[in-house]
Write a protein that holds these residues in place. Structure first.
Motif, PDB file in Angstrom:
ATOM      1  N   MET A 181       0.839  -1.206   0.000  1.00 13.13           N
ATOM      2  CA  MET A 181       0.000   0.000   0.000  1.00 13.13           C
ATOM      3  C   MET A 181       0.872   1.253   0.000  1.00 13.13           C
ATOM      4  O   MET A 181       1.922   1.298   0.639  1.00 13.13           O
ATOM      5  N   LEU A 182       0.437   2.285  -0.737  1.00 11.44           N
ATOM      6  CA  LEU A 182       1.143   3.559  -0.692  1.00 11.44           C
ATOM      7  C   LEU A 182       0.874   4.245   0.640  1.00 11.44           C
ATOM      8  O   LEU A 182      -0.225   4.172   1.188  1.00 11.44           O
ATOM      9  N   SER A 183       1.880   4.919   1.137  1.00 12.05           N
ATOM     10  CA  SER A 183       1.702   5.641   2.390  1.00 12.05           C
ATOM     11  C   SER A 183       0.846   6.875   2.156  1.00 12.05           C
ATOM     12  O   SER A 183       0.642   7.317   1.032  1.00 12.05           O
ATOM     13  N   SER A 184       0.374   7.450   3.230  1.00 12.61           N
ATOM     14  CA  SER A 184      -0.474   8.644   3.121  1.00 12.61           C
ATOM     15  C   SER A 184       0.326   9.925   3.302  1.00 12.61           C
ATOM     16  O   SER A 184      -0.240  10.978   3.538  1.00 12.61           O
ATOM     17  N   CYS A 185       1.647   9.817   3.168  1.00 16.05           N
ATOM     18  CA  CYS A 185       2.488  10.998   3.348  1.00 16.05           C
ATOM     19  C   CYS A 185       2.339  11.935   2.156  1.00 16.05           C
ATOM     20  O   CYS A 185       1.696  11.627   1.159  1.00 16.05           O
ATOM     21  N   SER A 186       2.958  13.081   2.271  1.00 16.52           N
ATOM     22  CA  SER A 186       2.803  14.114   1.248  1.00 16.52           C
ATOM     23  C   SER A 186       3.416  13.702  -0.088  1.00 16.52           C
ATOM     24  O   SER A 186       3.153  14.333  -1.100  1.00 16.52           O
ATOM     25  N   HIS A 187       4.256  12.640  -0.055  1.00 17.77           N
ATOM     26  CA  HIS A 187       4.907  12.210  -1.292  1.00 17.77           C
ATOM     27  C   HIS A 187       4.077  11.172  -2.038  1.00 17.77           C
ATOM     28  O   HIS A 187       4.509  10.666  -3.066  1.00 17.77           O
ATOM     29  N   GLN A 188       2.919  10.826  -1.537  1.00 19.72           N
ATOM     30  CA  GLN A 188       2.052   9.891  -2.236  1.00 19.72           C
ATOM     31  C   GLN A 188       1.574  10.507  -3.550  1.00 19.72           C
ATOM     32  O   GLN A 188       1.153  11.666  -3.601  1.00 19.72           O
ATOM     33  N   ILE A 189       1.636   9.740  -4.626  1.00 24.17           N
ATOM     34  CA  ILE A 189       1.182  10.233  -5.920  1.00 24.17           C
ATOM     35  C   ILE A 189      -0.299   9.925  -6.055  1.00 24.17           C
ATOM     36  O   ILE A 189      -0.715   8.772  -5.959  1.00 24.17           O
ATOM     37  N   THR A 190      -1.097  10.941  -6.252  1.00 19.53           N
ATOM     38  CA  THR A 190      -2.540  10.750  -6.417  1.00 19.53           C
ATOM     39  C   THR A 190      -3.007  11.397  -7.714  1.00 19.53           C
ATOM     40  O   THR A 190      -2.343  12.291  -8.262  1.00 19.53           O
ATOM     41  N   LYS A 191      -4.145  10.956  -8.173  1.00 22.03           N
ATOM     42  CA  LYS A 191      -4.752  11.524  -9.362  1.00 22.03           C
ATOM     43  C   LYS A 191      -4.970  13.023  -9.183  1.00 22.03           C
ATOM     44  O   LYS A 191      -4.723  13.814 -10.113  1.00 22.03           O
ATOM     45  N   HIS A 192      -5.404  13.411  -7.979  1.00 15.33           N
ATOM     46  CA  HIS A 192      -5.687  14.827  -7.712  1.00 15.33           C
ATOM     47  C   HIS A 192      -4.423  15.675  -7.832  1.00 15.33           C
ATOM     48  O   HIS A 192      -4.440  16.766  -8.424  1.00 15.33           O
ATOM     49  N   LYS A 193      -3.313  15.180  -7.288  1.00 13.72           N
ATOM     50  CA  LYS A 193      -2.065  15.951  -7.325  1.00 13.72           C
ATOM     51  C   LYS A 193      -1.539  16.095  -8.750  1.00 13.72           C
ATOM     52  O   LYS A 193      -1.042  17.161  -9.146  1.00 13.72           O
ATOM     53  N   ILE A 194      -1.629  15.016  -9.535  1.00  8.81           N
ATOM     54  CA  ILE A 194      -1.181  15.093 -10.925  1.00  8.81           C
ATOM     55  C   ILE A 194      -2.089  16.033 -11.712  1.00  8.81           C
ATOM     56  O   ILE A 194      -1.631  16.817 -12.550  1.00  8.81           O
ATOM     57  N   SER A 195      -3.365  15.982 -11.412  1.00  9.77           N
ATOM     58  CA  SER A 195      -4.319  16.864 -12.086  1.00  9.77           C
ATOM     59  C   SER A 195      -3.976  18.326 -11.842  1.00  9.77           C
ATOM     60  O   SER A 195      -4.039  19.156 -12.755  1.00  9.77           O
ATOM     61  N   ARG A 196      -3.590  18.651 -10.621  1.00  7.12           N
ATOM     62  CA  ARG A 196      -3.224  20.040 -10.290  1.00  7.12           C
ATOM     63  C   ARG A 196      -1.987  20.472 -11.069  1.00  7.12           C
ATOM     64  O   ARG A 196      -1.900  21.624 -11.520  1.00  7.12           O
ATOM     65  N   ILE A 197      -1.013  19.570 -11.208  1.00 10.57           N
ATOM     66  CA  ILE A 197       0.200  19.905 -11.969  1.00 10.57           C
ATOM     67  C   ILE A 197      -0.151  20.208 -13.424  1.00 10.57           C
ATOM     68  O   ILE A 197       0.330  21.180 -14.018  1.00 10.57           O
ATOM     69  N   LEU A 198      -1.021  19.384 -14.000  1.00 14.72           N
ATOM     70  CA  LEU A 198      -1.391  19.551 -15.396  1.00 14.72           C
ATOM     71  C   LEU A 198      -2.280  20.765 -15.624  1.00 14.72           C
ATOM     72  O   LEU A 198      -2.139  21.487 -16.614  1.00 14.72           O
ATOM     73  N   LYS A 199      -3.200  21.021 -14.699  1.00 16.14           N
ATOM     74  CA  LYS A 199      -4.179  22.076 -14.919  1.00 16.14           C
ATOM     75  C   LYS A 199      -3.605  23.464 -14.670  1.00 16.14           C
ATOM     76  O   LYS A 199      -4.253  24.461 -14.933  1.00 16.14           O
ATOM     77  N   ASN A 200      -2.391  23.539 -14.168  1.00 16.15           N
ATOM     78  CA  ASN A 200      -1.714  24.827 -14.051  1.00 16.15           C
ATOM     79  C   ASN A 200      -1.300  25.374 -15.409  1.00 16.15           C
ATOM     80  O   ASN A 200      -0.784  26.479 -15.509  1.00 16.15           O
ATOM     81  N   SER A 201      -1.472  24.553 -16.451  1.00 17.14           N
ATOM     82  CA  SER A 201      -0.972  24.915 -17.773  1.00 17.14           C
ATOM     83  C   SER A 201      -2.055  25.535 -18.648  1.00 17.14           C
ATOM     84  O   SER A 201      -3.140  24.975 -18.805  1.00 17.14           O
ATOM     85  N   ALA A 202      -1.741  26.688 -19.241  1.00 18.28           N
ATOM     86  CA  ALA A 202      -2.625  27.275 -20.254  1.00 18.28           C
ATOM     87  C   ALA A 202      -2.359  26.647 -21.612  1.00 18.28           C
ATOM     88  O   ALA A 202      -3.236  26.577 -22.467  1.00 18.28           O
ATOM     89  N   ILE A 203      -1.129  26.147 -21.781  1.00 14.53           N
ATOM     90  CA  ILE A 203      -0.727  25.574 -23.067  1.00 14.53           C
ATOM     91  C   ILE A 203      -1.547  24.337 -23.394  1.00 14.53           C
ATOM     92  O   ILE A 203      -1.958  24.120 -24.529  1.00 14.53           O
ATOM     93  N   ASN A 204      -1.809  23.508 -22.396  1.00 19.66           N
ATOM     94  CA  ASN A 204      -2.517  22.253 -22.641  1.00 19.66           C
ATOM     95  C   ASN A 204      -3.972  22.446 -23.065  1.00 19.66           C
ATOM     96  O   ASN A 204      -4.616  21.489 -23.494  1.00 19.66           O
ATOM     97  N   LYS A 205      -4.489  23.653 -22.955  1.00 19.58           N
ATOM     98  CA  LYS A 205      -5.923  23.871 -23.186  1.00 19.58           C
ATOM     99  C   LYS A 205      -6.283  24.268 -24.607  1.00 19.58           C
ATOM    100  O   LYS A 205      -7.469  24.359 -24.938  1.00 19.58           O
ATOM    101  N   ASP A 206      -5.279  24.507 -25.457  1.00 18.41           N
ATOM    102  CA  ASP A 206      -5.612  25.011 -26.790  1.00 18.41           C
ATOM    103  C   ASP A 206      -5.408  23.979 -27.898  1.00 18.41           C
ATOM    104  O   ASP A 206      -5.369  24.327 -29.072  1.00 18.41           O
ATOM    105  N   HIS A 207      -5.267  22.700 -27.517  1.00 18.84           N
ATOM    106  CA  HIS A 207      -5.122  21.653 -28.524  1.00 18.84           C
ATOM    107  C   HIS A 207      -5.491  20.311 -27.887  1.00 18.84           C
ATOM    108  O   HIS A 207      -5.846  20.250 -26.715  1.00 18.84           O
ATOM    109  N   PHE A 208      -5.386  19.241 -28.639  1.00 18.32           N
ATOM    110  CA  PHE A 208      -5.765  17.909 -28.170  1.00 18.32           C
ATOM    111  C   PHE A 208      -4.599  17.294 -27.393  1.00 18.32           C
ATOM    112  O   PHE A 208      -3.539  17.034 -27.957  1.00 18.32           O
ATOM    113  N   THR A 209      -4.801  17.109 -26.090  1.00 19.32           N
ATOM    114  CA  THR A 209      -3.745  16.632 -25.200  1.00 19.32           C
ATOM    115  C   THR A 209      -4.180  15.362 -24.483  1.00 19.32           C
ATOM    116  O   THR A 209      -5.336  15.225 -24.079  1.00 19.32           O
ATOM    117  N   GLY A 210      -3.240  14.456 -24.312  1.00 21.60           N
ATOM    118  CA  GLY A 210      -3.485  13.263 -23.519  1.00 21.60           C
ATOM    119  C   GLY A 210      -2.312  12.988 -22.605  1.00 21.60           C
ATOM    120  O   GLY A 210      -1.157  13.250 -22.965  1.00 21.60           O
TER     121      GLY A 210
END
Length: 424
Positions: free
Chosen positions: A1-30
């Motif tokens: 099991m992954l620990s619950s520490c701040s270094h745990q990788i979660t969908k929410h944390k990755i989403s925040r990293i990606l959504k900080n980008s304006a570049i990703n919003k003007d074309h088809f990104t995956g």
């Protein structure tokens, strides 16, 4: 099991990293991120949608070659019959290649005391892959596909110390000529579309001028180049290759894989699929046969069936989903079976290949290995990522149909991957 520490990788944390980008919003990104240790997808956005992969396609060629070729590449098929040595190409790209420099096939033909005969009967395919653009014919990266390539199938044109143009192989010098009606914006040499006529403009040749232009291949030109190189006569015959034909192995397969993957060499990728097909019953050289065999025998468990058209990714007919790219990366990992070896074959962020200048290392230690893929309006990366906490991740990040400069897309991809490395 992954620990619950701040270094745990979660969908929410990755989403925040990606959504900080304006570049990703003007074309088809995956984007897809997979935890190798936990064997689960951490994050996926448009991961089940099909993207144009460009040179990410070479990962399919790489995996197929790992499955179908051994430690060495078949370089030539041949048969000694009475006083004759008859030979067929396997598609091997290493024959007198400018970097790979394989000479085993050359040595066999040079030292033979028999009469030499070349047959091109085992390749009847097109000189271009399915869906390739014809207007790139003069560019170094779009080389003709052929049964027996010689010296990269590319003419190397350089300015000598006296300011004259020189062409290699030197046999092609007869096809190099000045054209006073040719006035390009920047000095360059241009080949005719359907023949080996290389024209250059009148005037001063720039110092240190260098250009690489694919030549128009044919069985007759292959024969002429071989005779010029070997300094002995060779006959051209149309003979089907018998099952009893012997195989000469030319070069270590890993060295060819490196040449395909690190500089993203389209020529090597296309030829490798022909080499793979040469190992099938009958020995017919066929990109389609190699792809069909691989899909049926090695890739039949992928999440989404790949639409796979060529070996290099030049074709826009190639379409893969990110879920399939992640599954392929895991297959490659399992097949190679050695992390250090796999990393050595791939472009390494801050160190080598097409990722050398994109990423910086972490205090001298690289953390990303993978394959880039670029066509006009498309830029992608798929590969392996190790975080500061030692987590081993697979990722596929694709950007299609953008209109902004590719450098901006690349910079944003590097930001995201680097932040994931640093934070976790």
């Amino acid at each position: 099991m992954l620990s619950s520490c701040s270094h745990q990788i979660t969908k929410h944390k990755i989403s925040r990293i990606l959504k900080n980008s304006a570049i990703n919003k003007d074309h088809f990104t995956g984007f897809a991120l997979y935890d190798q240790d936990q064997k689960k997808m951490i994050y996926q956005e448009n991961a089940d949608k099909y993207f144009t992969p460009a040179s990410n396609t070479k990962l399919f060629t790489f995996y197929t070659s790992l499955q179908m070729l051994g430690d060495s590449v078949p370089g030539l098929r041949y048969l000694v019959k009475n006083d004759s040595l008859i030979f067929w190409g396997t598609g091997d790209p290493s024959f007198l290649h400018s970097v790979l420099k394989s000479t085993k096939a050359f040595d066999l033909l040079k030292s033979s005391t028999q009469k030499l005969f070349y047959s091109a009967s085992n390749y009847t395919g097109n000189f271009y892959g399915a869906g390739w653009p014809y207007d790139d014919y003069n560019d170094y990266y779009q080389v003709d596909i052929t049964a027996l390539p010689i010296e990269d199938n590319v003419a190397f044109i350089d300015a000598d110390a006296q300011g004259n143009l020189q062409i290699r192989p030197s046999y092609l010098k007869m096809y190099l000529q000045m054209d006073t009606s040719f006035h390009p914006k920047n000095y360059r040499v241009k080949r005719a579309l359907e023949e080996n006529k290389f024209v250059y403009p009148a005037g001063l040749v720039p110092s240190k001028f260098h250009q690489e232009i694919p030549w128009k291949t044919s069985a007759s030109l292959t024969l002429e180049l071989l005779q010029d190189t070997l300094k002995k006569p060779i006959g051209l015959i149309n003979l089907q290759m018998p099952a009893s034909a012997k195989t000469l192995y030319s070069i270590a397969a890993d060295s060819v894989y490196k040449q395909m993957l690190l500089p993203s060499d389209n020529f090597v990728a296309e030829q490798l699929l022909l080499v793979c097909s040469s190992t099938l019953p009958g020995g017919k050289l066929s990109t389609e046969n190699a792809i069909a065999y691989s899909k049926k025998n090695f890739l039949n468990d992928l999440p989404d069936e790949p639409q796979w058209a060529d070996g290099s990714g030049l074709s826009r007919q190639n379409l893969f989903t990110l879920k399939t790219m992640i599954a392929l990366l895991q297959k490659i990992w399992d097949k190679v079976g050695n992390e250090q070896k796999l990393h050595s074959l791939l472009p390494t962020g801050g160190v080598s290949g097409t990722l050398k200048n994109a990423y910086k290392t972490d205090n001298g230690v690289p953390f990303v290995w993978g394959k880039t893929g670029s066509l006009s309006n498309n830029h992608n990366q798929s590969g392996y990522l190790i975080t500061r906490k030692g987590k081993r991740l697979l990722f596929s990040y694709m950007n299609n149909n953008f209109t902004r400069p590719t450098a901006q897309i690349s910079g944003e991809m590097v930001r995201v991957i680097t932040e994931i490395h640093n934070r976790f």
